[in-house]
Motif scaffolding. Sequence first.
Motif, PDB file in Angstrom:
ATOM      1  N   PHE A  81       0.861  -1.181   0.000  1.00 39.45           N
ATOM      2  CA  PHE A  81       0.000   0.000   0.000  1.00 39.45           C
ATOM      3  C   PHE A  81       0.901   1.235   0.000  1.00 39.45           C
ATOM      4  O   PHE A  81       2.010   1.199   0.539  1.00 39.45           O
ATOM      5  N   PHE A  82       0.435   2.313  -0.599  1.00 36.69           N
ATOM      6  CA  PHE A  82       1.262   3.517  -0.623  1.00 36.69           C
ATOM      7  C   PHE A  82       0.395   4.763  -0.500  1.00 36.69           C
ATOM      8  O   PHE A  82      -0.794   4.771  -0.826  1.00 36.69           O
ATOM      9  N   ASP A  83       1.020   5.816   0.007  1.00 35.96           N
ATOM     10  CA  ASP A  83       0.400   7.134   0.065  1.00 35.96           C
ATOM     11  C   ASP A  83       1.519   8.169   0.046  1.00 35.96           C
ATOM     12  O   ASP A  83       2.670   7.842  -0.272  1.00 35.96           O
ATOM     13  N   ALA A  84       1.208   9.391   0.401  1.00 37.74           N
ATOM     14  CA  ALA A  84       2.212  10.462   0.346  1.00 37.74           C
ATOM     15  C   ALA A  84       3.350  10.250   1.339  1.00 37.74           C
ATOM     16  O   ALA A  84       4.435  10.813   1.175  1.00 37.74           O
ATOM     17  N   ASN A  85       3.106   9.453   2.372  1.00 41.17           N
ATOM     18  CA  ASN A  85       4.144   9.225   3.387  1.00 41.17           C
ATOM     19  C   ASN A  85       5.159   8.161   2.965  1.00 41.17           C
ATOM     20  O   ASN A  85       6.313   8.193   3.386  1.00 41.17           O
ATOM     21  N   GLY A  86       4.707   7.217   2.153  1.00 41.72           N
ATOM     22  CA  GLY A  86       5.621   6.160   1.733  1.00 41.72           C
ATOM     23  C   GLY A  86       4.897   4.868   1.388  1.00 41.72           C
ATOM     24  O   GLY A  86       3.703   4.868   1.075  1.00 41.72           O
ATOM     25  N   ILE A  87       5.629   3.768   1.480  1.00 40.79           N
ATOM     26  CA  ILE A  87       5.108   2.447   1.107  1.00 40.79           C
ATOM     27  C   ILE A  87       5.042   1.561   2.350  1.00 40.79           C
ATOM     28  O   ILE A  87       5.992   1.501   3.131  1.00 40.79           O
ATOM     29  N   ARG A  88       3.933   0.867   2.486  1.00 38.23           N
ATOM     30  CA  ARG A  88       3.802  -0.108   3.571  1.00 38.23           C
ATOM     31  C   ARG A  88       3.576  -1.481   2.955  1.00 38.23           C
ATOM     32  O   ARG A  88       2.689  -1.664   2.128  1.00 38.23           O
ATOM     33  N   ILE A  89       4.403  -2.437   3.370  1.00 41.07           N
ATOM     34  CA  ILE A  89       4.297  -3.803   2.869  1.00 41.07           C
ATOM     35  C   ILE A  89       3.854  -4.710   4.011  1.00 41.07           C
ATOM     36  O   ILE A  89       4.559  -4.833   5.019  1.00 41.07           O
ATOM     37  N   GLU A  90       2.699  -5.295   3.861  1.00 41.90           N
ATOM     38  CA  GLU A  90       2.228  -6.265   4.850  1.00 41.90           C
ATOM     39  C   GLU A  90       2.866  -7.613   4.544  1.00 41.90           C
ATOM     40  O   GLU A  90       2.807  -8.095   3.418  1.00 41.90           O
ATOM     41  N   MET A  91       3.460  -8.221   5.565  1.00 42.04           N
ATOM     42  CA  MET A  91       4.156  -9.497   5.400  1.00 42.04           C
ATOM     43  C   MET A  91       3.576 -10.521   6.378  1.00 42.04           C
ATOM     44  O   MET A  91       4.177 -10.823   7.414  1.00 42.04           O
ATOM     45  N   PRO A  92       2.398 -11.057   6.082  1.00 42.56           N
ATOM     46  CA  PRO A  92       1.723 -11.973   7.014  1.00 42.56           C
ATOM     47  C   PRO A  92       2.535 -13.221   7.341  1.00 42.56           C
ATOM     48  O   PRO A  92       2.437 -13.748   8.447  1.00 42.56           O
ATOM     49  N   LEU A  93       3.316 -13.690   6.378  1.00 44.63           N
ATOM     50  CA  LEU A  93       4.112 -14.895   6.607  1.00 44.63           C
ATOM     51  C   LEU A  93       5.108 -14.695   7.737  1.00 44.63           C
ATOM     52  O   LEU A  93       5.425 -15.625   8.480  1.00 44.63           O
ATOM     53  N   PHE A  94       5.586 -13.456   7.895  1.00 45.39           N
ATOM     54  CA  PHE A  94       6.573 -13.151   8.926  1.00 45.39           C
ATOM     55  C   PHE A  94       5.988 -12.309  10.061  1.00 45.39           C
ATOM     56  O   PHE A  94       6.729 -11.787  10.888  1.00 45.39           O
ATOM     57  N   ASP A  95       4.666 -12.162  10.062  1.00 46.10           N
ATOM     58  CA  ASP A  95       3.968 -11.466  11.151  1.00 46.10           C
ATOM     59  C   ASP A  95       4.517 -10.062  11.388  1.00 46.10           C
ATOM     60  O   ASP A  95       4.774  -9.658  12.533  1.00 46.10           O
ATOM     61  N   LYS A  96       4.690  -9.307  10.311  1.00 51.46           N
ATOM     62  CA  LYS A  96       5.184  -7.938  10.471  1.00 51.46           C
ATOM     63  C   LYS A  96       4.881  -7.104   9.234  1.00 51.46           C
ATOM     64  O   LYS A  96       4.509  -7.633   8.180  1.00 51.46           O
ATOM     65  N   ASP A  97       5.030  -5.789   9.389  1.00 47.43           N
ATOM     66  CA  ASP A  97       4.905  -4.840   8.286  1.00 47.43           C
ATOM     67  C   ASP A  97       6.259  -4.186   8.045  1.00 47.43           C
ATOM     68  O   ASP A  97       7.075  -4.064   8.966  1.00 47.43           O
ATOM     69  N   CYS A  98       6.462  -3.762   6.817  1.00 50.91           N
ATOM     70  CA  CYS A  98       7.684  -3.033   6.456  1.00 50.91           C
ATOM     71  C   CYS A  98       7.268  -1.676   5.903  1.00 50.91           C
ATOM     72  O   CYS A  98       6.485  -1.607   4.948  1.00 50.91           O
TER      73      CYS A  98
END
Length: 309
Positions: A151-168
């Motif tokens: 997902f992205f917006d003006a602040n940056g990119i967020r990557i959901e990583m369910p396999l590793f139980d975290k977001d980047c």
Amino acid sequence: MNLNEKAITKLVCVFTLIFGLSVIFFNIKSGYKSLGLYLIPTIFVIIALLGIFKENISKWYDEKKLVPLRRWIMKHSLSVFFIFPLSVFSMIGFLLLFFALKLKWNVDLLGWITISIFAFFPLFIIYGLIFGFSISEKQQKRIAERQNKMFFDANGIRIEMPLFDKDCFISQQSIEAVIYYNYIVSSDFTEHYEGYKFYLNTIPVYTKYEKQSWLNKLFPKDSQSKIIDIDNKTKYFWEIPKMVKIYFNSKAEIDFKDPIKGTLISSETYQNKNKTTTIEKWKPSNHEAEQIVFDKFNRTLDEIKKGYR
């Protein structure tokens, strides 16, 4: 190699290292003096250590000297990283099975089950890698749920990583360059790689979920790389050009041409009742494997990569 692949590779290497050392210590404790019994686990230990510390090792050598080796490994990646190690595991299992029967070892039920798994389970995996496994609808749904999402917006990119139980999270200010790659590696199977590499000036922020699987608790460390790979397996991957155009004012024209379909060699159509099947054979194209989508400093590909070694 993306975030998931790096973590999985290191995880496999750690387990391989533990397995190799366990076999060596078991042989020492049992008083075995045969060199052959130590050779295979020693190879496993060496391969595991090379896999764990490959990023450090690559810095000690000239990058250009490693290119032919990397190309060879990539060309035979399925055999090198999967079929060969699994075959060795299976051989070890059958050797243990042979000695257990021949020497009449005092093995309990759990021992026989363990030895049988070592012997036959790798063969099952090899069969699946070569001929494929059938996946149920329920499994497909579960795989989709564990797929990375971007997902992205003006602040940056967020990557959901369910396999590793975290977001980047990648902040917009940290992005210095974006490179699109699209190439194939021909071996026993033609593998297609497509994605975007984001070159950052700082390490992304990782946020862990409250509920962590036992495996992620066991390996909690986050990647410290400033190069983030978002491949075409990531959901909403195709939104990246739009994001770059909006937030970085990039006017780069990306060539999305399929590298597999260069020149059509032949085409055959078969009719079977109400079903029509067309089989095409293509010669791969020679288009550029990497393209600069955005660079804050107007550098070349080599200059960008050199700055991140």
